[in-house]
Design an enzyme around this catalytic site. Structure first.
Site, PDB file in Angstrom:
ATOM      1  N   GLY A  29       0.812  -1.225   0.000  1.00  0.00           N
ATOM      2  CA  GLY A  29       0.000   0.000   0.000  1.00  0.00           C
ATOM      3  C   GLY A  29       0.844   1.272   0.000  1.00  0.00           C
ATOM      4  N   ARG A  33      -2.882   8.131   3.859  1.00  0.00           N
ATOM      5  CA  ARG A  33      -3.204   8.951   5.022  1.00  0.00           C
ATOM      6  C   ARG A  33      -1.970   9.565   5.693  1.00  0.00           C
ATOM      7  NH1 ARG A  33      -6.977   4.204   7.262  1.00  0.00           N
ATOM      8  NH2 ARG A  33      -5.620   3.094   5.808  1.00  0.00           N
ATOM      9  N   GLU A 175     -16.120  -3.236   7.802  1.00  0.00           N
ATOM     10  CA  GLU A 175     -15.200  -2.091   7.787  1.00  0.00           C
ATOM     11  C   GLU A 175     -15.888  -0.842   8.330  1.00  0.00           C
ATOM     12  OE1 GLU A 175     -11.753  -2.140   6.931  1.00  0.00           O
ATOM     13  OE2 GLU A 175     -12.365  -4.189   7.323  1.00  0.00           O
ATOM     14  N   TYR A 387      41.662  19.289  14.946  1.00  0.00           N
ATOM     15  CA  TYR A 387      41.122  18.448  13.869  1.00  0.00           C
ATOM     16  C   TYR A 387      42.139  17.365  13.531  1.00  0.00           C
ATOM     17  CZ  TYR A 387      39.830  16.511   9.445  1.00  0.00           C
ATOM     18  OH  TYR A 387      39.524  15.605   8.469  1.00  0.00           O
ATOM     19  N   ARG A 461      58.643  27.542  12.627  1.00  0.00           N
ATOM     20  CA  ARG A 461      58.046  28.874  12.785  1.00  0.00           C
ATOM     21  C   ARG A 461      59.169  29.880  12.756  1.00  0.00           C
ATOM     22  NH1 ARG A 461      57.392  27.295  19.009  1.00  0.00           N
ATOM     23  NH2 ARG A 461      59.244  28.344  19.759  1.00  0.00           N
TER      24      ARG A 461
HETATM   25  C1  UD1 Z   1      -7.171  -3.127   7.485  1.00  0.00           C
HETATM   26  C2  UD1 Z   1      -8.456  -3.974   7.570  1.00  0.00           C
HETATM   27  C3  UD1 Z   1      -9.217  -3.588   8.828  1.00  0.00           C
HETATM   28  C4  UD1 Z   1      -8.328  -3.746  10.048  1.00  0.00           C
HETATM   29  C5  UD1 Z   1      -7.027  -2.962   9.886  1.00  0.00           C
HETATM   30  C6  UD1 Z   1      -6.043  -3.292  10.990  1.00  0.00           C
HETATM   31  C7  UD1 Z   1      -9.071  -4.381   5.258  1.00  0.00           C
HETATM   32  C8  UD1 Z   1     -10.028  -4.052   4.169  1.00  0.00           C
HETATM   33  N1  UD1 Z   1      -9.278  -3.747   6.412  1.00  0.00           N
HETATM   34  O1  UD1 Z   1      -7.580  -1.775   7.315  1.00  0.00           O
HETATM   35  O2  UD1 Z   1     -10.344  -4.413   8.984  1.00  0.00           O
HETATM   36  O3  UD1 Z   1      -9.029  -3.324  11.202  1.00  0.00           O
HETATM   37  O4  UD1 Z   1      -6.386  -3.307   8.638  1.00  0.00           O
HETATM   38  O5  UD1 Z   1      -4.919  -2.506  10.941  1.00  0.00           O
HETATM   39  O6  UD1 Z   1      -8.218  -5.198   5.052  1.00  0.00           O
HETATM   40  N2  UD1 Z   1      -1.990  -3.422   1.349  1.00  0.00           N
HETATM   41  C9  UD1 Z   1      -1.464  -4.097   0.270  1.00  0.00           C
HETATM   42  N3  UD1 Z   1      -2.089  -4.027  -0.933  1.00  0.00           N
HETATM   43  C10 UD1 Z   1      -3.249  -3.319  -1.113  1.00  0.00           C
HETATM   44  C11 UD1 Z   1      -3.788  -2.641   0.008  1.00  0.00           C
HETATM   45  C12 UD1 Z   1      -3.152  -2.718   1.231  1.00  0.00           C
HETATM   46  O7  UD1 Z   1      -0.422  -4.754   0.383  1.00  0.00           O
HETATM   47  O8  UD1 Z   1      -3.750  -3.317  -2.246  1.00  0.00           O
HETATM   48  C13 UD1 Z   1      -1.279  -3.497   2.639  1.00  0.00           C
HETATM   49  C14 UD1 Z   1      -0.918  -2.134   3.218  1.00  0.00           C
HETATM   50  O9  UD1 Z   1       0.376  -1.746   2.755  1.00  0.00           O
HETATM   51  C15 UD1 Z   1      -0.937  -2.393   4.708  1.00  0.00           C
HETATM   52  C16 UD1 Z   1      -1.939  -3.529   4.858  1.00  0.00           C
HETATM   53  O10 UD1 Z   1      -2.125  -4.086   3.581  1.00  0.00           O
HETATM   54  O11 UD1 Z   1       0.331  -2.800   5.179  1.00  0.00           O
HETATM   55  C17 UD1 Z   1      -3.281  -3.052   5.425  1.00  0.00           C
HETATM   56  O12 UD1 Z   1      -3.804  -2.062   4.524  1.00  0.00           O
HETATM   57  P1  UD1 Z   1      -4.412  -0.708   5.072  1.00  0.00           P
HETATM   58  O13 UD1 Z   1      -4.775   0.141   3.917  1.00  0.00           O
HETATM   59  O14 UD1 Z   1      -3.548  -0.138   6.121  1.00  0.00           O
HETATM   60  O15 UD1 Z   1      -5.760  -1.251   5.722  1.00  0.00           O
HETATM   61  P2  UD1 Z   1      -6.553  -0.588   6.920  1.00  0.00           P
HETATM   62  O16 UD1 Z   1      -7.379   0.520   6.389  1.00  0.00           O
HETATM   63  O17 UD1 Z   1      -5.651  -0.300   8.032  1.00  0.00           O
HETATM   64 MG    MG Z   2      -3.594  -0.108   8.218  1.00  0.00          MG
END
Ligand code: UD1
Ligand code: MG
Length: 484
Positions: A29, A33, A175, A387, A461
């Site tokens: 991801g 945010r 969610e 130095y 010197r």
């Molecule tokens: C997610 C959960 C939520 C949980 C929370 C806990 C989902 C839909 N929701 O939300 O229920 O309470 O984690 O922290 O899963 N990532 C990928 N590929 C993607 C999207 C995300 O690898 O396409 C990775 C992100 O980098 C991250 C992790 O998945 O490390 C979680 O994604 P994030 O967007 O943080 O989910 P949350 O909104 O926190």
């Molecule tokens: Mg998260």
């Protein structure tokens, strides 16, 4: 759900006892945010990227060859940052949700009986808890096991809908943005850590849809999908809700960082070090400190620094990737990077030890002294305004105040050698390459451009001249001019 061809470097399952387990870490991801140009999982807490913490916990449960980091946003940077962990990488070129991340890793994961799925942005997870999810999942014979936590403020997290209050079984994860009236009161949240049996997981994952606020494939929807297929979905609640805290915002990152650093201070204190005001110190996760060493307020210990026993690190010192022996005193305001300081040495106040500095046993380096690529031998002293660069200095050498090694000719660096027992008078400039032989003396304010033989005196010197009465006459002349 679209089929995506995975790119993996997986090396196949390791069977531990009855069934094989892989670990997949979702780390693709962007971290919108955080409002950052850096990928989310490379943001640091406790001095290490988020992902490095999760990988460290994962590789204590299964070998690195069974760990798959799913990377996507700035994949190359992420891969390089954790390459030394030797885990596998799966590329999720387009990030279409946590469910999609697991689909992309499908080819690698199907080789295993089970997969533990971890979030790369929740760095406090412990290997003990990961192992607990695995064991509970196995004991419950579940298709999906969800690690949950009860939080005072569950806002932002997915909520757990249990079959009944007392049941281990889960109906669905909802969610935040899809919560129905009343569901926002549910304090049990989805941690983002799961175990799945791979067979039902990959049989049903293609049924995930994107009918949600973000139009993404949510892994969380697998709970309801598997339930619909009459598979067993269970929850295990963590005893320590802190462990599952995610880091979606800057404020959350700072809170996690503080938590990790305080935990590190407590661990160091339990092992015998004193940290006087932990909240004022910045101590990275991999720091080691021996017993009876005292860390004063406002000290930063960074990277892979190791400090021995019975030392005192006084306030406002910043020490990175350095090694300090026993009974060393680091006085206030010392800055040290990739340097070594041997037992009983005294450094500071306001010394700057730059990379490649090696300070010998019982040596002293004092205020406003800068060193780089320098060896200072046992019992030697450079106490004031100096130095020293590219210098090999023996034992029992006195480097006088204001001494400068002129090591740079504008193109190349040159070496200065000062043998044992040399006395360098104050305000001397040593123009490298140059060698001062054993036991020699350098007269104060000398500019030394040629080698000095052992046991000799070098003066570089001009000789002092004195004009008797000159000042009195000058003043009289000036007074007469003023009276005109
Ligand atoms: C997610 C959960 C939520 C949980 C929370 C806990 C989902 C839909 N929701 O939300 O229920 O309470 O984690 O922290 O899963 N990532 C990928 N590929 C993607 C999207 C995300 O690898 O396409 C990775 C992100 O980098 C991250 C992790 O998945 O490390 C979680 O994604 P994030 O967007 O943080 O989910 P949350 O909104 O926190
Ligand atoms: Mg998260």
């Amino acid at each position: 759900m679209p089929k995506t061809k995975p790119k993996t470097s997986g090396s196949g399952p390791t069977t531990t006892g009855r069934a094989s387990f892989a670990i997949a870490i979702m780390a693709a991801g962007k971290g919108t945010r955080l409002k950052s140009k850096h990928p989310k999982v490379l943001h640091e807490v406790g001095g290490k990227p988020l992902l490095a913490h999760v990988i460290a916990a994962a590789t204590r449960v299964v070998p690195a060859r069974d760990v798959y980091a799913i990377i996507g946003h700035e994949a190359e940077r992420v891969r390089r940052a954790v390459a030394d962990t030797e885990v596998n990488f799966v590329l999720q070129a387009e990030q279409r949700g946590t469910g999609h991340a697991v689909v992309v890793a499908g080819e690698a994961l199907k080789k295993y009986d089970h997969v533990l799925v971890l979030s790369g942005d929740a760095p406090l997870i412990s290997s003990t808890t990961i192992a607990k999810i695995r064991d509970f999942h196995r004991a419950e014979n579940a298709a999906m096991t969800i690690l949950t936590a009860r939080l005072e403020d569950p806002t932002g997290y997915g909520r757990i809908i249990r079959k009944s209050a007392k049941s281990d079984e889960v109906e669905a994860i909802v969610e935040q943005k899809s919560l129905q009236r009343g569901q926002e009161k549910i304090r049990e949240i989805n941690s983002g850590f799961y175990a799945f049996r791979t067979e039902p997981l990959f049989q049903h994952i293609s049924d995930l849809g994107t009918d949600n606020a973000h139009h993404e494939f949510y892994l969380t929807d697998m709970a309801a999908l598997l339930r619909k297929a009459h598979e067993r979905v269970v929850a295990i609640e963590t005893g320590d809700p802190k462990e599952v805290l995610g880091s979606n915002t800057r404020a959350e990152l700072v809170a996690l960082d503080q938590h990790l650093r305080m935990a590190k201070c407590l661990e160091l204190m339990a092992a015998g070090a004193t940290i006087q005001y932990p909240a004022t110190c910045v101590i990275d996760s991999d720091i080691e400190i021996g017993s009876d060493t005292v860390i004063e307020p406002f000290v930063q210990l960074l990277g892979r620094t190791r400090i021995g026993s019975d030392c005192r690190i006084r306030s406002y010192s910043v020490i990175s990737n350095s090694e300090i022996g026993d009974e060393v005193l680091i006085r206030p305001g010392t800055v040290m990077d990739r340097s070594r300081v041997a037992d009983r040495a005294i450094i500071g106040p306001y010394s700057h030890l730059r990379p490649g500095t090696e300070i010998g046993e019982s040596a002293h380096v004092g205020n406003f002294v800068e060193t780089k690529q320098v060896k200072l031998g046992k019992g030697s002293r450079a106490n004031h305004l100096t130095y020293l660069g590219n210098a090999d200095i023996g034992a029992d050498v006195n480097v006088g105040a204001g001494t400068i090694t002129c090591n740079y000719d504008g193109v190349n660096k040159h070496q200065t050698t000062i043998e044992d027992g040399v006395f360098v008078g104050s305000d001397s400039t040593l123009v490298a390459p140059v060698k001062i032989g054993k036991g020699a003396y350098i007269g104060a304010a000398s500019c030394i451009t040629e080698d000095v033989p052992a046991e000799s005196l070098a003066l570089g010197r001009s000789r002092q001249t004195v004009k008797q009465g000159w000042a009195r006459e000058k003043r009289a002349q000036m007074a007469a001019q003023k009276a005109k």
